[in-house]
Motif scaffolding. Sequence first.
Motif, short mmCIF file in Angstrom:
data_model
loop_
_atom_site.label_atom_id
_atom_site.label_comp_id
_atom_site.label_asym_id
_atom_site.label_seq_id
_atom_site.Cartn_x
_atom_site.Cartn_y
_atom_site.Cartn_z
N ASP A 156 0.83 -1.20 0.00
CA ASP A 156 0.00 0.00 0.00
C ASP A 156 0.87 1.25 0.00
OD1 ASP A 156 0.36 0.90 2.96
OD2 ASP A 156 -0.23 -1.20 3.12
N GLU B 238 0.91 3.88 1.99
CA GLU B 238 1.47 4.27 3.29
C GLU B 238 2.75 3.49 3.60
OE1 GLU B 238 0.22 4.12 8.00
OE2 GLU B 238 -1.38 4.24 6.50
N SER B 239 2.74 2.20 3.32
CA SER B 239 3.94 1.39 3.53
C SER B 239 5.05 1.82 2.58
CB SER B 239 3.63 -0.09 3.32
OG SER B 239 2.74 -0.56 4.30
N ARG C 217 5.63 4.82 1.42
CA ARG C 217 6.24 6.05 1.97
C ARG C 217 7.14 5.73 3.16
NH1 ARG C 217 1.24 7.94 0.38
NH2 ARG C 217 0.30 7.57 2.40
N ALA C 218 6.71 4.82 4.01
CA ALA C 218 7.53 4.45 5.17
C ALA C 218 8.80 3.72 4.72
CB ALA C 218 6.71 3.57 6.13
N TRP D 49 3.22 -1.16 -5.09
CA TRP D 49 4.07 0.03 -5.04
C TRP D 49 5.53 -0.36 -5.17
CZ3 TRP D 49 2.32 4.98 -5.06
CH2 TRP D 49 0.95 5.13 -4.91
#
Length: 104
Positions: free
Chosen positions: A51, A53-54, A56-57, A86
């Motif tokens: 995903d 969010e992951s 970006r982290a 991603w």
Amino acid sequence: MKAFAFYPELFELRTSALDALADSGFAWLTDFGSVDLLHDVYGLEVCGITDAESARAIEDVLRTLFPAWPYVRCYLKDFGDRDPGWKVIIARDPETADDDSWKT
């Protein structure tokens, strides 16, 4: 066409990236599919991230691990059979116009 480059030290850096991702709570084959070497730009790519969010982290983890590598890209690969999801790319060297391996 760019001449082939091979940097064996990228294998060790890949291991460092896998360790840093695990230390940050990311599980290989669960949260991402692979960490591949990019010899042409002296870098790494993390593929099959589940995903945004992951992704970006993971980008933050890689930027921290490789602060001298200025070239970073993150995008959704929603085509093909291999590692959909991603993708985060980090590299020491820039992409070149005659290198079509980065085109999506």
